[in-house]
Design an enzyme around this catalytic site. Structure first.
Site, PDB file in Angstrom:
ATOM      1  N   LYS A   1       0.787  -1.305  -0.140  1.00 57.10           N
ATOM      2  CA  LYS A   1       0.218  -0.120   0.159  1.00 57.10           C
ATOM      3  C   LYS A   1       0.782   1.170  -0.187  1.00 57.10           C
ATOM      4  CE  LYS A   1      -4.900  -0.646   1.063  1.00 57.10           C
ATOM      5  NZ  LYS A   1      -5.056  -1.676   1.399  1.00 57.10           N
TER       6      LYS A   1
ATOM      7  N   LYS B   1      -3.662 -10.050  -7.628  1.00 61.71           N
ATOM      8  CA  LYS B   1      -4.813 -10.941  -6.865  1.00 61.71           C
ATOM      9  C   LYS B   1      -6.242 -10.367  -7.023  1.00 61.71           C
ATOM     10  CE  LYS B   1      -5.127  -9.833  -2.526  1.00 61.71           C
ATOM     11  NZ  LYS B   1      -5.362  -9.561  -1.133  1.00 61.71           N
TER      12      LYS B   1
ATOM     13  N   LYS C   1     -11.201  -6.596  -3.476  1.00 64.62           N
ATOM     14  CA  LYS C   1     -12.248  -5.737  -3.545  1.00 64.62           C
ATOM     15  C   LYS C   1     -11.928  -4.412  -4.222  1.00 64.62           C
ATOM     16  CE  LYS C   1     -13.457  -8.180   0.721  1.00 64.62           C
ATOM     17  NZ  LYS C   1     -12.664  -8.218   2.075  1.00 64.62           N
TER      18      LYS C   1
HETATM   19  P1  AMP Z   1     -10.046 -10.343   3.319  1.00 64.57           P
HETATM   20  O1  AMP Z   1     -11.203  -9.922   2.263  1.00 64.57           O
HETATM   21  O2  AMP Z   1      -8.927  -9.494   2.893  1.00 64.57           O
HETATM   22  O3  AMP Z   1     -10.487  -9.966   4.699  1.00 64.57           O
HETATM   23  O4  AMP Z   1      -9.970 -11.669   3.109  1.00 64.57           O
HETATM   24  C1  AMP Z   1     -10.659 -12.738   3.775  1.00 64.57           C
HETATM   25  C2  AMP Z   1      -9.992 -14.172   3.365  1.00 64.57           C
HETATM   26  O5  AMP Z   1     -10.076 -14.355   2.077  1.00 64.57           O
HETATM   27  C3  AMP Z   1      -8.713 -14.458   3.708  1.00 64.57           C
HETATM   28  O6  AMP Z   1      -8.367 -15.482   4.449  1.00 64.57           O
HETATM   29  C4  AMP Z   1      -7.915 -13.980   2.559  1.00 64.57           C
HETATM   30  O7  AMP Z   1      -6.504 -14.523   2.411  1.00 64.57           O
HETATM   31  C5  AMP Z   1      -8.896 -14.594   1.596  1.00 64.57           C
HETATM   32  N1  AMP Z   1      -8.660 -13.967   0.168  1.00 64.57           N
HETATM   33  C6  AMP Z   1      -8.682 -12.662  -0.111  1.00 64.57           C
HETATM   34  N2  AMP Z   1      -8.606 -12.540  -1.387  1.00 64.57           N
HETATM   35  C7  AMP Z   1      -8.263 -13.646  -1.907  1.00 64.57           C
HETATM   36  C8  AMP Z   1      -8.066 -14.238  -3.125  1.00 64.57           C
HETATM   37  N3  AMP Z   1      -7.849 -13.484  -4.399  1.00 64.57           N
HETATM   38  N4  AMP Z   1      -7.893 -15.464  -3.436  1.00 64.57           N
HETATM   39  C9  AMP Z   1      -7.807 -16.420  -2.422  1.00 64.57           C
HETATM   40  N5  AMP Z   1      -8.115 -15.990  -0.935  1.00 64.57           N
HETATM   41  C10 AMP Z   1      -8.384 -14.644  -0.804  1.00 64.57           C
END
Ligand code: AMP
Ligand code: TRP
Length: 330
Positions: free
Chosen positions: A111, A193, A196
């Site tokens: 970031k 990746k 969001k």
């Molecule tokens: P977050 O949305 O950042 O809170 O992520 C929630 C969970 O989803 C965490 O375990 C992340 O590692 C997983 N995650 C987020 N983005 C991805 C992605 N593109 N591929 C696989 N896992 C993801």
């Protein structure tokens, strides 16, 4: 029964990467493990949020936990701020985390490298809060996507440091990162990746996307000019990503099996199969989501979850504060 804990930070709508990398593992584990799944709303505010949008995203996140198959009679589902111990242990953990460690966290570094202005102090120290989220509940395992592994490793380091200093306080948890699907990539740029914060909105499939929109995103996914469906992430990152998605959504079908089925087919046929799998899964989730948001289930589940989580968390916080020598009355 071994214990598992994980959380999701709904800074926006949940997407297919969240489902494949995290949520589906929570669901698959709830019979075999004592599962704790929470909504990390403190983590959400490490970046600026619109209050109304945040409210909606939090409710949707609970509804989606349930719609994806988490059963509140098996798993404990709760909102982070309903258990005040997270913030309190979070500060204590922060005081036992070195700045050098926080400086090495790639998420923050990325970031910062993007030149984003006015990053908050909370964003910098959030791995310490995440350590508290985990250690309050003494889980054996923490299922996460690839990007969170480093934070769970930091949690282990700080837990060991405190155990050495104050005596056996914490269970040192292990991160569980699946071999396939732990890093789903953007459909419009398979070197990034799926996330969001996708600016174009074409690379990220949201769990609540209209099915036609989701299908279109898969069908327009960036691939390559090689023209063969084979698992070669280095030279064919787009195809490798679609293969990971298909495998994850079809009972972890092997890549060899997928290669065999599509060996004489063009990318169009393959993409259609991926789009079908994605839309089938989304349709199931969305049908249940609609029933859930029309019921009172969200409030019931969170009330019941918070009660159970509070008991465990307050006992642990007490134990930690006593060990550090911070308490007088108790
Ligand atoms: P977050 O949305 O950042 O809170 O992520 C929630 C969970 O989803 C965490 O375990 C992340 O590692 C997983 N995650 C987020 N983005 C991805 C992605 N593109 N591929 C696989 N896992 C993801
Ligand atoms: N930091 C995680 C993410 O951004 C969410 C999270 C917060 C979490 N606390 C956690 C995940 C504890 C696992 C365990 O994805």
């Amino acid at each position: 029964m071994k214990r598992m804990l994980s959380g999701i930070k709904p800074t926006g709508q949940l997407h297919l990467g969240n489902y494949i990398g995290a949520l589906r593992h929570f669901v698959a584990s709830q019979d075999e493990y004592e599962m704790f799944a929470f909504i990390a709303n403190l983590h959400c505010i490490t970046v600026p949020q619109d209050p109304q949008e945040l409210q909606k995203n939090l409710k949707d996140c609970v509804a989606l936990y349930l719609a994806c198959g988490l059963n509140p009679n098996k798993a404990t589902i709760f909102l982070q701020t309903d258990v005040k111990e997270h913030a309190q242990l979070g500060f204590i953990m922060c005081c036992h985390t070195y700045m050098g460690e926080l400086n090495r966290m790639t998420q923050f570094k990325d970031k910062q490298a993007k030149g984003e202005k006015n990053l908050s102090g909370g964003l910098y120290t959030y791995p310490s809060l995440m350590a508290a989220d985990i250690l309050l509940y003494s889980p054996d395992y923490v299922p996460v996507g690839e990007d969170q592994k480093q934070h769970v490793e930091l949690t282990r380091d700080v837990a060991e440091r405190m155990n050495n200093r104050y005596g056996q306080l914490f269970t040192v948890p292990e991160p569980l990162v699946a071999k396939v699907g732990a890093r789903i990539m953007s459909l419009s740029d398979p070197t990034k990746k799926m996330s969001k914060s996708d600016e174009t909105n074409k690379g990220c499939i949201y769990l609540l996307d209209d099915l036609k929109v989701a299908r279109k995103k898969v069908m327009s996914a960036v691939t390559d000019s090689i023209g063969k469906v084979q698992y070669d992430p280095e030279n064919q990152p787009g195809i490798a990503n679609l293969m990971q998605i298909l495998s994850s959504l079809s009972n972890n079908r092997s890549f060899a099996d997928i290669e065999e089925e599509f060996k004489d087919q063009g990318y169009g046929v393959f993409k259609k199969a991926v789009a079908d799998a994605v839309c089938n899964q989304l349709e199931q989730i969305q049908t249940r989501y609609k029933e859930i948001v029309e019921s009172n289930l969200i409030e019931e589940v969170l009330t019941q979850g918070a009660q159970k989580a509070c008991l465990i968390a307050s006992a642990k916080l007490d134990q930690v504060q006593k060990a550090i020598g911070m308490e007088i009355i108790k």
